[in-house]
Design an enzyme around this catalytic site. Structure first.
Site, mmCIF file in Angstrom:
data_model
loop_
_atom_site.group_PDB
_atom_site.id
_atom_site.type_symbol
_atom_site.label_atom_id
_atom_site.label_comp_id
_atom_site.label_asym_id
_atom_site.label_seq_id
_atom_site.Cartn_x
_atom_site.Cartn_y
_atom_site.Cartn_z
ATOM 1 N N ASP A 234 0.680 -1.134 -0.119
ATOM 2 C CA ASP A 234 -0.046 -0.027 -0.033
ATOM 3 C C ASP A 234 1.016 1.207 0.169
ATOM 4 O O ASP A 234 0.558 2.406 -0.855
ATOM 5 C CB ASP A 234 -0.883 -0.030 1.468
ATOM 6 C CG ASP A 234 -1.984 -1.128 1.011
ATOM 7 O OD1 ASP A 234 -2.043 -1.703 0.075
ATOM 8 O OD2 ASP A 234 -2.610 -0.911 2.148
ATOM 9 N N ALA A 235 1.891 1.111 0.779
ATOM 10 C CA ALA A 235 2.743 2.301 0.856
ATOM 11 C C ALA A 235 3.297 2.844 -0.467
ATOM 12 O O ALA A 235 3.615 4.008 -0.813
ATOM 13 C CB ALA A 235 4.180 2.098 1.967
ATOM 14 N N TYR B 76 1.929 2.319 -3.442
ATOM 15 C CA TYR B 76 0.841 2.770 -4.193
ATOM 16 C C TYR B 76 0.455 4.311 -3.602
ATOM 17 O O TYR B 76 0.432 5.209 -4.413
ATOM 18 C CB TYR B 76 -0.543 1.939 -3.744
ATOM 19 C CG TYR B 76 -1.772 2.453 -4.610
ATOM 20 C CD1 TYR B 76 -2.120 1.796 -5.709
ATOM 21 C CD2 TYR B 76 -2.493 3.645 -4.040
ATOM 22 C CE1 TYR B 76 -3.317 2.198 -6.531
ATOM 23 C CE2 TYR B 76 -3.637 3.767 -4.771
ATOM 24 C CZ TYR B 76 -3.955 3.279 -6.049
ATOM 25 O OH TYR B 76 -5.066 3.580 -6.567
ATOM 26 N N ASP B 77 0.390 4.534 -2.437
ATOM 27 C CA ASP B 77 0.294 5.925 -1.740
ATOM 28 C C ASP B 77 1.343 6.849 -2.329
ATOM 29 O O ASP B 77 0.837 8.118 -2.443
ATOM 30 C CB ASP B 77 -0.014 5.791 -0.221
ATOM 31 C CG ASP B 77 -1.099 4.819 0.255
ATOM 32 O OD1 ASP B 77 -1.954 4.827 -0.553
ATOM 33 O OD2 ASP B 77 -1.039 4.562 1.380
ATOM 34 N N SER C 86 -38.298 1.288 -15.141
ATOM 35 C CA SER C 86 -38.418 0.256 -14.083
ATOM 36 C C SER C 86 -38.702 -1.036 -14.697
ATOM 37 O O SER C 86 -39.038 -0.927 -15.880
ATOM 38 C CB SER C 86 -39.213 0.585 -12.791
ATOM 39 O OG SER C 86 -40.381 0.731 -12.902
ATOM 40 N N GLU D 262 -29.757 -12.194 -16.332
ATOM 41 C CA GLU D 262 -28.783 -11.608 -15.540
ATOM 42 C C GLU D 262 -29.426 -11.588 -14.258
ATOM 43 O O GLU D 262 -30.547 -11.319 -13.926
ATOM 44 C CB GLU D 262 -28.629 -10.118 -16.101
ATOM 45 C CG GLU D 262 -28.268 -9.777 -17.748
ATOM 46 C CD GLU D 262 -28.363 -8.424 -17.956
ATOM 47 O OE1 GLU D 262 -28.683 -7.599 -17.049
ATOM 48 O OE2 GLU D 262 -28.682 -8.237 -19.079
ATOM 49 N N ARG E 177 -30.738 7.351 -10.904
ATOM 50 C CA ARG E 177 -31.881 7.362 -11.654
ATOM 51 C C ARG E 177 -32.931 8.361 -11.158
ATOM 52 O O ARG E 177 -33.573 8.887 -12.004
ATOM 53 C CB ARG E 177 -32.361 5.897 -11.205
ATOM 54 C CG ARG E 177 -33.879 5.615 -12.001
ATOM 55 C CD ARG E 177 -34.178 4.101 -11.769
ATOM 56 N NE ARG E 177 -35.313 4.026 -12.296
ATOM 57 C CZ ARG E 177 -36.579 3.838 -11.692
ATOM 58 N NH1 ARG E 177 -36.766 4.043 -10.346
ATOM 59 N NH2 ARG E 177 -37.730 3.626 -12.046
ATOM 60 N N TYR F 45 -25.515 -2.884 -17.071
ATOM 61 C CA TYR F 45 -26.520 -3.747 -17.742
ATOM 62 C C TYR F 45 -27.347 -3.573 -18.895
ATOM 63 O O TYR F 45 -28.134 -4.263 -19.329
ATOM 64 C CB TYR F 45 -27.519 -4.228 -16.562
ATOM 65 C CG TYR F 45 -28.296 -3.200 -15.770
ATOM 66 C CD1 TYR F 45 -29.067 -2.494 -16.363
ATOM 67 C CD2 TYR F 45 -28.080 -3.305 -14.363
ATOM 68 C CE1 TYR F 45 -29.845 -1.307 -15.469
ATOM 69 C CE2 TYR F 45 -28.730 -2.105 -13.747
ATOM 70 C CZ TYR F 45 -29.640 -1.113 -14.517
ATOM 71 O OH TYR F 45 -30.113 -0.293 -13.771
ATOM 72 N N LYS G 113 -34.433 -10.481 -20.313
ATOM 73 C CA LYS G 113 -34.788 -9.457 -21.407
ATOM 74 C C LYS G 113 -34.672 -10.408 -22.784
ATOM 75 O O LYS G 113 -33.792 -11.106 -22.946
ATOM 76 C CB LYS G 113 -33.290 -8.449 -21.389
ATOM 77 C CG LYS G 113 -33.268 -7.868 -20.090
ATOM 78 C CD LYS G 113 -32.001 -6.943 -20.128
ATOM 79 C CE LYS G 113 -32.009 -6.450 -18.540
ATOM 80 N NZ LYS G 113 -30.643 -5.667 -18.312
ATOM 81 N N CYS H 77 -22.136 -11.989 34.840
ATOM 82 C CA CYS H 77 -22.475 -13.040 33.908
ATOM 83 C C CYS H 77 -23.510 -14.019 33.894
ATOM 84 O O CYS H 77 -23.746 -14.566 35.070
ATOM 85 C CB CYS H 77 -21.046 -13.956 33.921
ATOM 86 S SG CYS H 77 -21.072 -15.442 32.629
ATOM 87 N N CYS I 182 -15.272 -19.774 34.032
ATOM 88 C CA CYS I 182 -16.822 -19.437 33.476
ATOM 89 C C CYS I 182 -17.068 -20.890 32.681
ATOM 90 O O CYS I 182 -16.450 -20.795 31.748
ATOM 91 C CB CYS I 182 -17.035 -18.199 32.804
ATOM 92 S SG CYS I 182 -18.727 -18.242 32.004
#
Ligand code: IVH
Length: 671
Positions: free
Chosen positions: A32-33, A35-36, A81, A112, A135, A224, A288, A410, A434
């Site tokens: 990550d370092a 990338y950063d 819709s 789908e 939407r 889609y 569809k 408890c 316990c």
């Protein structure tokens, strides 16, 4: 400035590759370092040379200055819709209407998953993402461009040739279940607001005025459909989606075109069975008509197309009543309130219990015994109460709801309870004294992925502890025919079997043993990483925090839990006694390793029929192979079971050998 121009281009290229590996294939190529650092350098250069900043630069992914409000944008083509079908008959009726209108005897349907998220429209001008909108009411929505740009799998610019000059892509933004659970777990631990379900989390994340917050949410986009297009596209829906995919847009890997409605039903049945295994919530299947000319002839009725229908799955959220609350004590002492519900059918199963997590959650929900509640069950996650319904006139008002009282001691051993700073969980501090905790510890120790003691199930462990035969782990290994004979329903044969299984379990592996100890936050993967790093138990016991944090998978919190465990004299005593009792494992050879597969690195992905994924990995490791969770240039081979997705694709892209289950079994047999 040419040097900077080149550096900027190189940085963008690198960041794009790294980010695709990280977010799409789930297999980071660099720490990550790195990338950063590259991202910071690019930001620095773009700030110095604003003319070189482009709207598709990876720096656009991290979010920008918060907005005061979203602009409204009109959709050039309304976002409609879908009609729903709730049964097989309604689906057949739909098909009949389609065929009647077309005057045909059959047609092809593209099937789908119906993703349960937020619909968005993306506009690409000359291949560059210039606008993203929700939407809204179908006619106009909100301009969420800055937020959508932070979604890692949305291409900021399209790749390839013949991209239309204007292309509107429509699709769904979702949060996968795992990301949702992580998001909520973090919020819950920090006493913050949790989201009711992944759809709300996706909607909430997309409607953030501060896109820097959105950039931290695990949003995923799937295309889609297309809206307005200026340019050429294929004549079939499935081919159109494949074309979008070629340009770099993500589409569903489950999409399939079939002929006739009966094939649609089979598709529905098969995906319904796998619903819980999918990484995200789906609430049905969309069918569809595949031919665009046929779609055009069918047209629309009011707000929905005549050429598509959504066959809905059983609901994942239903209403029921909270009858009572029990408090369970887990193996780490955590007290979990468990809701007892009026039994109710949710997403295909009857549910009568749900977790309430902790006292904060009860408070947040404002739930009382007797209330009507909404219960959600999705995937293999324990059913949850997500909200309380205001009491209506349904006779419920006569039943008086009453508060849930969290115990002050408890519920099992009566000992004191404690809440650590910054933690939402309240724990019994009794440890193995316990009974509930010791049962939990022993159950975990004996479980399949731990010591794998065949036949030692939860009920039997309850009996052993209740009868005082086993109070700590090592006492399992001191059981004998005589002590077992005092148990109910324990004949000579079953006790002999159990004793044999206990004896066999002594032969284990170091990773299994570490996992079996039940150290907080040390799951299977961490246990394996510890074993592979330190090679011996002694080395783990000797390690300090800094050394522990040098292990992959171990951060400061996990390191603290390990140290707390190893510093405890009682725990060390138990470890010694377990070894004295004969628990043993083969020495792990150093990384150079031997065995026929030494020097190779394997990734197992997808579902295998003949064994679990972890068993397959263990068998490969037993032959000297290394196993990893993600595909990279270091990977030698990939085993791809049913449903293998992005890891398989990445292996293909990198030209790595891919074996199916049969090939794996042959290899294991041969070697
Ligand atoms: S097609 C004109 N395909 O379902 C047809 N919609 O109830 C437009 N949805 O708002 C929709 N997955 O957000 C289509 N594979 C899919 C979908 C899908 C989810 C959502 C979509 C729409 C809603 C309609």
């Amino acid at each position: 400035m040419t040097a900077e121009v080149e550096e900027i281009a190189a940085l963008r290229d690198r960041l794009q590759t790294w980010s695709a590996a990280y977010f799409e294939q789930d297999s980071p190529l660099v720490p990550d370092a790195d990338y950063d650092a590259a991202m910071r350098r690019l930001e620095e250069l773009e700030a110095r040379y604003p003319k070189l900043r482009t709207s598709d630069s990876p720096t656009q992914r991290v979010g920008s200055t918060p907005l005061n409000a979203f602009d409204t944008v009109a959709h050039r083509m309304p976002m409609l819709s879908l009609d729903n079908a709730f049964s097989g008959e309604e689906l057949v009726d739909f098909d009949r209407r389609v065929l009647d209108r077309l005057g045909q005897s059959a047609t092809d349907y593209c099937c789908e998953p119906k993703l349960d998220g937020v619909a968005v429209s993306l506009i690409y001008r000359h291949g560059v993402l210039v606008q993203a909108a929700t939407r809204g009411d179908g006619a106009s929505g909100e301009d969420v461009t800055a937020n959508v740009k932070t979604i890692r799998n949305v291409p900021l610019s399209l790749q390839g040739t013949q991209v239309p000059s204007y292309l509107e892509v429509r699709g769904e933004v979702v949060i996968p279940r795992a990301g949702f659970e992580k998001l909520n777990a973090r919020a819950r631990a920090g006493g913050q607001k949790v989201f009711v379900n992944p759809r709300n989390a996706a909607a909430g994340s997309l409607r953030q005025l501060d896109s820097r917050i959105t950039s931290k949410r695990p949003l995923v986009f799937t295309a889609y459909a297309v809206g307005v297009v200026e340019g050429d596209l294929p004549d079939f829906h499935d081919a159109t989606l494949h074309q979008l995919h070629d340009w770099g847009l993500p589409i569903s890997e489950h999409m399939k075109t079939v002929t006739g409605i009966h094939a649609c039903e089979s598709y529905y049945e098969s995906l319904a069975k796998r619903r819980d295994d999918l990484p995200f919530d789906i609430d049905g299947i969309v069918f569809k008509v595949n031919g665009l000319a046929e779609q055009q002839r069918l047209g629309f009725v009011s707000r929905a197309p005549r050429w598509a229908i959504a066959r809905k799955f059983p609901a994942q959220e239903v209403t029921t009543r909270l009858l009572d609350v029990d408090f369970q004590v887990g193996r780490t002492g955590a007290i979990t309130p468990v809701a007892r519900l009026e039994p109710v059918f949710v997403a295909g199963v009857t549910v009568s219990n749900a977790t309430l997590h902790n006292a904060d959650e009860i408070h947040r929900l404002g739930v009382r015994i007797g209330d009507s509640v909404i219960v959600r069950r999705a995937g293999d996650v324990i059913p949850q109460i997500v909200s309380v319904l205001p009491d209506s006139d349904s006779g419920a008002a006569q039943r008086v709801a009453h508060d849930i009282i969290f115990p002050s001691r408890c519920p099992d051993c009566g000992g004191p309870l404690e809440r650590e700073d910054g933690e939402a969980v309240i724990r019994c501090v009794g440890g193995m004294t316990c009974r509930a905790q010791s049962k939990g510890v022993i159950k975990h120790f004996a479980s399949r992925k731990a010591m794998d003691i065949d036949g030692l199930g939860d009920k039997l462990i309850d009996q052993l502890v209740d009868e005082g035969l086993v109070g700590s782990l090592e006492e399992l290994f001191h059981l004998n025919q005589q002590s077992l004979s005092s148990l109910d329903r324990m004949g000579v044969k079953s006790s002999a079997n159990l004793l044999r299984a206990i004896e066999q379990a002594k032969d284990t592996t170091l990773p299994r043993f570490i996992y079996a100890l039940g150290i907080r936050e040390v799951g299977e993967a961490t246990a394996r990483a510890l074993a592979e790093h330190f090679l011996t138990l002694e080395a783990i016991l000797r390690a300090d925090g800094e050394i522990l944090e040098g292990v992959d998978d171990v951060g400061p919190v996990v390191a603290q839990h390990i140290l707390r465990f190893t510093a405890d004299k009682g725990n060390c005593g138990v470890l010694e006694k377990l070894l004295d009792a004969g628990v043993r494992w083969p020495e792990i050879s150093a990384a150079s390793g031997d065995g026929p597969l030494a020097g190779t690195t394997w990734v197992v992905t997808g579902k295998l029929d003949s064994m679990g994924r972890s068993d397959a990995e263990a068998r490969l490791r037993a032959l000297g192979a290394k196993t990893a969770n993600s595909v990279s240039s270091q990977t030698t081979s990939v085993v791809a079971g049913v449903g293998a997705g992005s890891k398989r694709k990445k292996a293909e892209a990198l030209g790595i050998a891919i074996l199916d289950e049969t090939a794996l079994l042959e290899l294991l047999e041969e070697t």
